[in-house]
Design an enzyme around this catalytic site. Structure first.
Site, PDB file in Angstrom:
ATOM      1  CE1 TYR A 105      -4.076  -4.586  -8.487  1.00 23.08           C
ATOM      2  CE2 TYR A 105      -5.381  -6.367  -9.680  1.00 23.08           C
ATOM      3  CZ  TYR A 105      -4.990  -4.901  -9.637  1.00 23.08           C
ATOM      4  OH  TYR A 105      -5.863  -4.058  -9.941  1.00 23.08           O
ATOM      5  CE  LYS A 178      -4.380  -0.733  -8.574  1.00 26.45           C
ATOM      6  NZ  LYS A 178      -5.633  -1.182  -9.394  1.00 26.45           N
TER       7      LYS A 178
HETATM    8  O1  LIG Z   1      -6.735  -2.608  -7.129  1.00 31.42           O
HETATM    9  C1  LIG Z   1      -7.948  -3.190  -7.616  1.00 31.42           C
HETATM   10  O2  LIG Z   1      -7.912  -4.550  -7.310  1.00 31.42           O
HETATM   11  C2  LIG Z   1      -8.686  -2.715  -8.469  1.00 31.42           C
HETATM   12  C3  LIG Z   1      -9.205  -1.273  -7.969  1.00 31.42           C
HETATM   13  O3  LIG Z   1      -8.279  -0.103  -8.224  1.00 31.42           O
HETATM   14  C4  LIG Z   1      -9.740  -1.261  -6.726  1.00 31.42           C
HETATM   15  O4  LIG Z   1      -9.498  -0.061  -5.965  1.00 31.42           O
HETATM   16  O5  LIG Z   1     -10.396  -1.960  -6.083  1.00 31.42           O
HETATM   17 MG   LIG Z   2      -7.809   1.036  -6.620  1.00 31.34          MG
END
Ligand SMILES: O=C(O)C[C@H](O)C(=O)O
Ligand SMILES: [Mg+2]
Ligand SMILES: NC(=O)c1ccc[n+]([C@@H]2O[C@H](COP(=O)([O-])OP(=O)(O)OC[C@H]3O[C@@H](n4cnc5c(N)ncnc54)[C@H](O)[C@@H]3O)[C@@H](O)[C@H]2O)c1
Length: 567
Positions: A105, A178
């Site tokens: 992530y 996600k």
């Molecule tokens: O994806 C993430 O870490 C958080 C958020 O949705 C973003 O676009 O930064």
């Molecule tokens: Mg985002």
């Protein structure tokens, strides 16, 4: 080939055999297939003789993981594992969440997206093309999932990935990332989810010129074709999977809110950047309110970057301040949006429709210092005039909270709440170490990307991650268990309060948001609160009563090998 969960028997049943089993990440367990399973599934001779446990496999995988030389290599390794053996992937991720969340992530997923066409190994998800809307149904059906088999679909068009912009088809990795967080945090069953790439082209010339680029090689579709395509996706997904939550991720500012507004009243749908970010930000502010002792309605808020996320944040703060006793007008007036041409003012050209409600009357700021090169009132002047108690960054501009800005803010408030929310790490508006140094350790900080603890004058400051990952997994789980038909504002506020309640911001150096080792428990608490709010708002189709906590816990999927039967 069919594979099904037989709830009555408590087992997975499949007609797949041999390599058809090994090539399916949802079925494959590699060296952990028992001798019986190998017999039944036609695997004799296709895997080495030893039979390992999931524990042993997880230990081996962790060794392989740690042998990777870079974060990108670790991401590629985990993606390959995910594509090979889903249970093992989630077991490993769960065992090392703190270490691996930043790899699957934010921030590493950003790098993986930039490198998508180079690191590509296997397709991951469903690719829909604006050039062939007639194929939307065929592509969604190819996942071989029935009407009751899908709880959640995460879709992106790849136009505004984190803060790094348009990466076209590579955006699929944010949808996959996600979903991994949904499962690791809240135990959403990964077999009941889909990642969807809405490929409408890309405006990044470097990709269009790259012979290896894997997406549609043309500029982004015009609005008419775009809207028709998105509508084909929503209509078809809804028809095929009537109960699925449709999650939107990383759409550009021209489309994110428009698409959400078009569907939110009539569909079970949610925009993470607007609503999830708004809720996690509200949680951080509520926690800051508790630590600072200043009631919410008395705060003054400056938001740098009044785009998709920034205005989503503003809206939820406004509503929470209104719930704390202000009128909507009074609450709105306490929030100052600053964008690329400085403070939003009503006389500015080119304001986006969703920014207008936060634009100040020109007369109010007539005497304020303007920066003509910028075309408006700069952040430093806004901070000096407004004396904010809360400063939020959703601008994607690394370092934009300068020493001057932070020191000016800190001169007027005891416990400045400072939230540099932009991702990935290098785009954070300030680092926690700098903010703590400039405020003498008084600031209450949370950041969008993960940061290590900071030592300041003998105190260790833990930095909570103000990332929507604290919200969307539990929101999804709660909404699914409640059988919700909509995501309401009440459900979002309930999620924010649940996150804040799950935090202990008192004590020296305490984080103002739950840390990653609390992510699962936080997500369960969010889910319970969200299910209750769904019932209170009249959108729950399942019973939500005193047993809801147990039902939420029972719905959590765990990475274990379930009984498997060849049929
Ligand atoms: O994806 C993430 O870490 C958080 C958020 O949705 C973003 O676009 O930064
Ligand atoms: Mg985002
Ligand atoms: N922490 C989280 O959970 C979270 C969630 C969503 C978005 N974000 C981050 O927020 C950032 C913005 O994302 P978004 O989806 O809102 O993008 P966006 O493009 O919709 O919004 C960015 C806004 O910043 C403005 N901007 C650009 N340069 C600026 C400057 N120099 N000064 C002031 N404003 C400027 C843009 O005009 C735009 O309005 C990204 O870095 C993203 O990673 C964080």
């Amino acid at each position: 080939m069919t594979t099904q969960w037989n709830a009555a028997e408590g087992r997975i049943e499949t007609t797949a055999r041999g390599r058809g089993v090994l090539s399916r990440p949802r079925l494959n367990r590699g060296t952990a297939f028992t001798r019986e399973e190998r017999e039944e599934l036609g695997l004799v001779g296709l895997v080495p003789p030893a039979v390992l446990t999931l524990d042993q496999q997880a230990r081996r995988a962790y060794q392989q993981y740690t042998a990777q030389p870079t974060d990108l290599a670790r991401n590629v390794y985990l993606t390959a594992l995910h594509d090979r053996n889903e249970v093992l992937f989630f077991r490993l991720l769960g065992d090392h969440l703190d270490e691996m969340l930043p790899i699957v992530y934010t921030p590493t997923v950003g790098r993986a997206i930039e490198r998508y066409s180079y690191e590509y190994r296997r397709p991951g998800g469903v690719y829909l093309s604006v050039d062939a809307p007639e194929d939307v149904e065929r592509a969604l059906r190819a996942a071989e999932l029935g009407p009751d088999d899908v709880d959640l679909i995460v879709a992106t068009d790849g136009e505004a990935i984190l803060g790094i912009g348009d990466w076209g088809v590579g955006g699929i990795d944010i949808a996959v990332g996600k979903l991994a967080v949904y499962t690791a945090a809240a135990g959403i069953d990964p077999g009941r989810t889909l990642a969807v790439m809405l490929d409408v082209g890309t405006n990044r010339q470097e990709l269009l010129d790259d012979p290896l680029y894997l997406g549609n090689r043309h500029p982004r579709a015009d609005r008419e074709a775009y809207d028709a395509f998105v509508d084909a996706y929503v209509t078809t997904a809804r028809r095929l999977f009537p109960r699925a939550l449709l999650h939107w991720e990383d759409f550009g500012p021209a489309n994110a809110r428009r698409v959400l507004d078009r569907y939110r009243e009539r569909e079970f749908t949610f925009n993470d950047d607007i609503q999830g970010t708004g809720a996690v930000n509200l949680a951080a502010v509520l926690s800051g309110v508790r630590a600072s002792g200043v009631p919410l309605r008395e705060h003054r808020v400056v938001i740098l970057g009044a785009g998709t996320a920034g205005v989503g944040v503003a809206d939820q703060l406004r509503d929470a301040m209104a719930a704390d006793g202000l009128s909507t007008e009074e609450a709105t007036a306490r929030i100052y949006g600053v964008d690329r041409h400085g403070l939003l003012t009503r006389d500015q050209d080119g304001l986006r429709d969703f920014q207008v409600r936060y634009a100040r009357p020109a007369a109010e700021v007539a005497g304020w210092r303007r920066d003509e090169a910028l075309g408006g009132v700069p952040l430093a002047e806004v901070v000096a005039r407004v004396r904010p108690t809360v400063l939020i960054g959703t601008s994607g501009q690394g370092g934009a909270f300068t020493e001057e800005v932070v020191r000016t803010m800190a001169a007027h408030t005891d416990r400045p709440i400072i939230l540099p929310m932009s991702n990935p790490t290098r785009l954070a508006e300030a680092t926690p170490a700098d903010v703590l140094a400039w405020t003498g350790g008084r600031a209450l900080i949370a950041t969008g990307s993960p940061f290590a603890p900071v030592e300041h004058e003998g105190v260790t400051y833990r930095i909570g991650q103000a990332n929507n990952a604290l919200v969307f997994p539990g929101l999804g789980l709660g909404a699914i268990v409640a059988g919700a038909s909509r995501i309401t504002d009440g459900m979002l506020a309930a999620a924010a309060h649940a996150v804040a309640d799950h935090t202990d911001p008192d004590g020296p150096g305490a984080a103002i948001l739950p840390l990653t080792d609390q992510l699962h428990e936080t997500s369960v608490a969010v889910a319970v609160a969200v299910a209750r709010a769904a019932a209170a708002d009249g959108v729950a189709r399942e019973t939500v009563d005193d047993g809801i906590g147990d039902r939420v816990r029972a719905a959590v999927w765990h990475p274990v090998y379930r009984p498997l039967k060849a049929v």
